[in-house]
Motif scaffolding. Structure first.
Motif, mmCIF file in Angstrom:
data_model
loop_
_atom_site.group_PDB
_atom_site.id
_atom_site.type_symbol
_atom_site.label_atom_id
_atom_site.label_comp_id
_atom_site.label_asym_id
_atom_site.label_seq_id
_atom_site.Cartn_x
_atom_site.Cartn_y
_atom_site.Cartn_z
ATOM 1 N N GLY A 11 0.779 -1.233 0.000
ATOM 2 C CA GLY A 11 0.000 0.000 0.000
ATOM 3 C C GLY A 11 0.808 1.278 0.000
ATOM 4 O O GLY A 11 0.289 2.318 0.396
ATOM 5 N N THR A 12 2.058 1.231 -0.444
ATOM 6 C CA THR A 12 2.912 2.416 -0.335
ATOM 7 C C THR A 12 3.206 3.106 -1.661
ATOM 8 O O THR A 12 3.921 4.105 -1.691
ATOM 9 N N SER A 13 2.670 2.584 -2.765
ATOM 10 C CA SER A 13 2.857 3.252 -4.055
ATOM 11 C C SER A 13 1.789 2.771 -5.027
ATOM 12 O O SER A 13 1.101 1.780 -4.780
ATOM 13 N N GLY A 14 1.642 3.485 -6.132
ATOM 14 C CA GLY A 14 0.764 3.045 -7.198
ATOM 15 C C GLY A 14 -0.668 2.800 -6.757
ATOM 16 O O GLY A 14 -1.279 3.595 -6.037
ATOM 17 N N ILE A 15 -1.225 1.669 -7.184
ATOM 18 C CA ILE A 15 -2.603 1.297 -6.874
ATOM 19 C C ILE A 15 -2.810 1.223 -5.368
ATOM 20 O O ILE A 15 -3.825 1.690 -4.840
ATOM 21 N N GLY A 16 -1.865 0.638 -4.662
ATOM 22 C CA GLY A 16 -2.007 0.466 -3.218
ATOM 23 C C GLY A 16 -2.113 1.786 -2.483
ATOM 24 O O GLY A 16 -2.942 1.947 -1.578
ATOM 25 N N LEU A 17 -1.288 2.743 -2.858
ATOM 26 C CA LEU A 17 -1.308 4.048 -2.194
ATOM 27 C C LEU A 17 -2.598 4.797 -2.508
ATOM 28 O O LEU A 17 -3.194 5.418 -1.615
ATOM 29 N N SER A 18 -3.051 4.754 -3.748
ATOM 30 C CA SER A 18 -4.313 5.403 -4.105
ATOM 31 C C SER A 18 -5.481 4.778 -3.357
ATOM 32 O O SER A 18 -6.406 5.481 -2.919
ATOM 33 N N ALA A 20 -5.277 3.177 -0.428
ATOM 34 C CA ALA A 20 -5.141 3.580 0.974
ATOM 35 C C ALA A 20 -5.678 4.990 1.184
ATOM 36 O O ALA A 20 -6.360 5.261 2.177
ATOM 37 N N GLU A 21 -5.380 5.880 0.261
ATOM 38 C CA GLU A 21 -5.856 7.261 0.376
ATOM 39 C C GLU A 21 -7.380 7.319 0.472
ATOM 40 O O GLU A 21 -7.941 8.017 1.333
ATOM 41 N N LEU A 22 -8.066 6.573 -0.395
ATOM 42 C CA LEU A 22 -9.526 6.608 -0.381
ATOM 43 C C LEU A 22 -10.093 6.025 0.908
ATOM 44 O O LEU A 22 -11.054 6.564 1.477
ATOM 45 N N PHE A 23 -9.508 4.935 1.384
ATOM 46 C CA PHE A 23 -9.971 4.352 2.641
ATOM 47 C C PHE A 23 -9.763 5.324 3.809
ATOM 48 O O PHE A 23 -10.617 5.449 4.682
ATOM 49 N N GLU A 227 -5.915 5.580 -9.408
ATOM 50 C CA GLU A 227 -7.188 5.928 -8.769
ATOM 51 C C GLU A 227 -8.376 5.255 -9.449
ATOM 52 O O GLU A 227 -9.416 5.038 -8.819
ATOM 53 N N ASP A 228 -8.236 4.889 -10.728
ATOM 54 C CA ASP A 228 -9.315 4.174 -11.410
ATOM 55 C C ASP A 228 -9.552 2.814 -10.757
ATOM 56 O O ASP A 228 -10.697 2.380 -10.578
ATOM 57 N N VAL A 229 -8.475 2.140 -10.417
ATOM 58 C CA VAL A 229 -8.585 0.839 -9.747
ATOM 59 C C VAL A 229 -9.000 1.018 -8.293
ATOM 60 O O VAL A 229 -9.810 0.255 -7.763
#
Length: 258
Positions: A11-18, A20-23, A227-229
């Motif tokens: 969760g620290t870059s790319g899809i994972g970070l985006s 995490a941000e939404l959650f 962010e799409d994913v």
């Protein structure tokens, strides 16, 4: 979403970070793992700007393919929160630099590295999460795979060990989703097309591939974004998707519709 305990593996870059941000923005407790110290620190600073209290975000170091490391993280979640509501498994790699490629040229190292990072890691995180979710009679798992686990390609994306690992994640999730539904656990898969992420920089900077994407991913702008994913993951993890399990959701600009 109501406030939930969410564990994002990778969760620290790319899809994972985006994701995490939404959650975090929705007020959930988020635990994210990473392996790079600088990326972990950057992710923690970034996510904290969205948190509503000081204990909402944690970023921890763990190799997703190492059972001992993952067991330690899950035990820490048990100790701190006493439950786990959502697991999102994002962690994975491209194995081209290890020798992945077309099947007759793929190296043993390429195969083994890919299977450890892209399949064994999912097996471990899902197993450890299910043990807890089964005991609490509730839970939600979203695994990130790839459209390359669904379709074949003639060129540009011919890493066959990677494709095999992604296909295995899809079927592992679907098979488990049926069994664990009796414990009120939902399990789904999101399959991204080509996104502009740190892992895909080789492809998104290749003019030949970008030209091919105009027909492979016909929906403009042809390249997707993390962010799409993330939006798809949030939906599947929410109560809005309470009657959805075992679904394979492509987020691919139309690639698999052709």
């Amino acid at each position: 979403m109501d406030k939930k305990v969410v564990f994002i593996v990778g969760g620290t870059s790319g899809i994972g970070l985006s994701t995490a941000e939404l959650f975090v923005k929705q007020g959930n407790i988020v635990i994210a793992t990473g392996r790079s110290g600088p990326k972990m620190e950057e992710a923690l600073v970034y996510l904290r700007q969205f948190q509503q209290d000081d204990n909402q975000v944690r970023v921890v170091s763990a190799d997703a393919a190492d059972r001992n490391a993952m067991e330690a993280v899950f035990q820490d979640i048990d100790n701190r929160y006493g439950r786990l509501d959502v697991l999102v498994h994002v962690a994975g790699i491209s194995g081209r630099k290890y020798g992945d490629g077309v099947l007759d040229e793929c190296t043993d190292e390429g195969w083994e590295v890919i299977m450890a990072n892209n399949l064994k890691s999912v097996y471990l995180s899902n197993q450890l999460a299910l043990q807890r979710m089964k005991a609490q009679n509730s839970g939600n798992i979203v695994n990130i795979s790839s459209i390359l686990g669904l379709v074949g390609t003639r060129e540009h994306f011919t890493t066959h060990a990677y494709a095999a690992s992604r296909g295995a994640v899809i079927q592992l999730t679907r098979s488990a989703a049926v069994y664990y539904s009796k414990y009120n656990i939902r399990m789904n898969v999101v399959c991204p097309g080509l996104l502009d992420t740190p892992m895909s920089q080789r492809a998104v900077k290749d003019e030949v591939i970008l030209d091919a994407l105009t027909y492979l991913q016909p929906l403009s702008p042809h390249v997707g974004y993390p962010e799409d994913v993330a939006e798809a993951v949030i939906f599947l993890a929410s109560d809005s998707a309470k009657f959805i399990t075992g679904v394979v959701l492509p987020v691919d600009g139309g690639w698999t519709a052709q």
